[in-house]
Design an enzyme around this catalytic site. Structure first.
Site, PDB file in Angstrom:
ATOM      1  N   ASP A   1       0.820  -1.215   0.000  1.00 27.38           N
ATOM      2  CA  ASP A   1       0.000   0.000   0.000  1.00 27.38           C
ATOM      3  C   ASP A   1       0.852   1.262   0.000  1.00 27.38           C
ATOM      4  OD1 ASP A   1       0.959  -0.435   2.569  1.00 27.38           O
ATOM      5  OD2 ASP A   1      -0.998  -0.711   3.473  1.00 27.38           O
TER       6      ASP A   1
ATOM      7  N   ASP B   1      -7.715  -2.347  14.323  1.00 27.44           N
ATOM      8  CA  ASP B   1      -9.115  -2.604  13.962  1.00 27.44           C
ATOM      9  C   ASP B   1      -9.258  -3.837  13.043  1.00 27.44           C
ATOM     10  OD1 ASP B   1      -8.060  -1.676  11.586  1.00 27.44           O
ATOM     11  OD2 ASP B   1      -9.511  -0.050  11.298  1.00 27.44           O
TER      12      ASP B   1
ATOM     13  N   HIS C   1      -7.481  -4.389  10.267  1.00 30.52           N
ATOM     14  CA  HIS C   1      -7.189  -4.193   8.836  1.00 30.52           C
ATOM     15  C   HIS C   1      -5.876  -4.856   8.459  1.00 30.52           C
ATOM     16  CE1 HIS C   1      -5.023  -0.219   9.928  1.00 30.52           C
ATOM     17  NE2 HIS C   1      -4.130  -0.842   9.184  1.00 30.52           N
TER      18      HIS C   1
ATOM     19  N   GLU D   1      -9.795  -1.699   5.249  1.00 32.48           N
ATOM     20  CA  GLU D   1     -10.480  -1.379   6.500  1.00 32.48           C
ATOM     21  C   GLU D   1     -11.747  -2.231   6.642  1.00 32.48           C
ATOM     22  OE1 GLU D   1      -9.044   0.312   8.653  1.00 32.48           O
ATOM     23  OE2 GLU D   1      -8.226   2.222   7.973  1.00 32.48           O
TER      24      GLU D   1
HETATM   25  C1  GLP Z   1      -0.630   0.565   8.559  1.00 31.58           C
HETATM   26  C2  GLP Z   1      -0.289  -0.277   7.340  1.00 31.58           C
HETATM   27  C3  GLP Z   1      -0.490  -1.749   7.598  1.00 31.58           C
HETATM   28  C4  GLP Z   1       0.161  -2.142   8.909  1.00 31.58           C
HETATM   29  C5  GLP Z   1      -0.477  -1.389  10.038  1.00 31.58           C
HETATM   30  C6  GLP Z   1       0.090  -1.741  11.397  1.00 31.58           C
HETATM   31  O1  GLP Z   1      -1.943   0.945   8.635  1.00 31.58           O
HETATM   32  N1  GLP Z   1      -1.026   0.088   6.184  1.00 31.58           N
HETATM   33  O2  GLP Z   1       0.052  -2.489   6.517  1.00 31.58           O
HETATM   34  O3  GLP Z   1       0.039  -3.521   9.098  1.00 31.58           O
HETATM   35  O4  GLP Z   1      -0.274  -0.006   9.805  1.00 31.58           O
HETATM   36  O5  GLP Z   1       1.259  -0.996  11.639  1.00 31.58           O
HETATM   37  P1  GLP Z   1       2.250  -1.283  12.807  1.00 31.58           P
HETATM   38  O6  GLP Z   1       3.014  -2.498  12.419  1.00 31.58           O
HETATM   39  O7  GLP Z   1       3.135  -0.062  12.851  1.00 31.58           O
HETATM   40  O8  GLP Z   1       1.458  -1.459  14.043  1.00 31.58           O
END
Ligand code: GLP
Length: 240
Positions: free
Chosen positions: A66, A134, A136, A141
């Site tokens: 992404d 959440d 995702h 989402e």
């Molecule tokens: C973002 C990314 C996700 C990731 C998530 C969790 O929203 N788009 O791909 O898994 O954050 O991030 P973190 O690993 O920093 O908790």
């Protein structure tokens, strides 16, 4: 789904070893990569293994999940910047084979051909995922259709709040992103997901114990034939 519990250092090493084995078995592997704090230890282990000569990325291709809409690849919170900074700049990879969705310019055209481009490389052999509090995955989402391909996503308030820790101010967090869809992710032949910390506990409980529902995007992984969930004790604390 398989579950492996260990501290961040241990699970990061185990996942890195999965990647190393994959690349050594198939030097032109196609890797699906993620951003966020969660995979940082994995990437550090891969950089180390590359420097030690245990693995070479020379023939590897990568596709990232992404990117924020509105951020240039040079912005220090863009996912292109993150990948260069934490992995690509430190390994022997051919940068022209590293694919990250665009967030500016012709990003819609690039997005529309992304799934085909992945397919033209033969599909993703090994995909790493983090998870949002959440539930995702990538930027899919709650409510995202299970059959979604790469698309534009509106970020939820909870994701904007979670990710604001990395920006100077919450007002700077983009509200939209381009993301591989849930179907795009499920097409990967093998998936590993890493989650640590108490703020991931509910998402991990829903992933492992809840019903498969579009309200919980990660729950689609329940039907993937080769998916392993790596968690620490905190992220696992609501299961059992
Ligand atoms: C973002 C990314 C996700 C990731 C998530 C969790 O929203 N788009 O791909 O898994 O954050 O991030 P973190 O690993 O920093 O908790």
């Amino acid at each position: 789904m398989k579950v492996i519990v260990g501290d961040n250092e241990k699970i990061s090493k185990l996942i890195a070893e999965e990647f190393i084995a994959q690349i050594n078995k198939k030097p032109n592997s196609v890797l699906g990569l993620a951003t966020g704090t969660s995979p940082l230890g994995v990437y550090a282990n891969l950089v180390k293994a590359n420097k030690e000569g245990r693995v070479s990325f020379k023939n590897v291709a990568t596709f990232n999940l992404d990117e924020y809409i509105g951020l240039e690849g040079t912005h220090n919170q863009s996912y292109r910047y993150f990948m260069n900074d934490n992995l690509f700049d430190h390994i022997d990879i051919d940068k022209s084979k590293t694919h990250v969705l665009k967030g500016v310019g012709d990003y819609i055209a690039y997005m529309n051909q992304y799934d085909d481009e992945i397919a033209s490389f033969g599909g993703i052999d090994l995909q790493i995922l983090g998870i949002g509090s959440d539930g995702h995955i990538a930027f899919n989402e709650p409510g995202t259709p299970f059959d979604s391909l790469t698309h534009i996503a509106d970020l939820t308030e909870s994701t904007i709040k979670d990710n604001s820790r990395l920006f100077n101010d919450i007002s700077e967090v983009p509200t939209k992103a381009v993301t591989m869809g849930l179907k795009s992710i499920m097409n990967a032949r093998k998936i590993v997901l890493i989650a640590t910390g108490k703020n991931k506990a509910k998402a991990i409980r829903d992933l492992l114990c809840g019903p498969m529902t579009e309200d919980v995007p990660c729950s689609i992984l329940q039907k993937h034939p080769d998916c392993t969930i790596y968690v620490d004790e905190d992220a696992y604390s609501l299961v059992k």
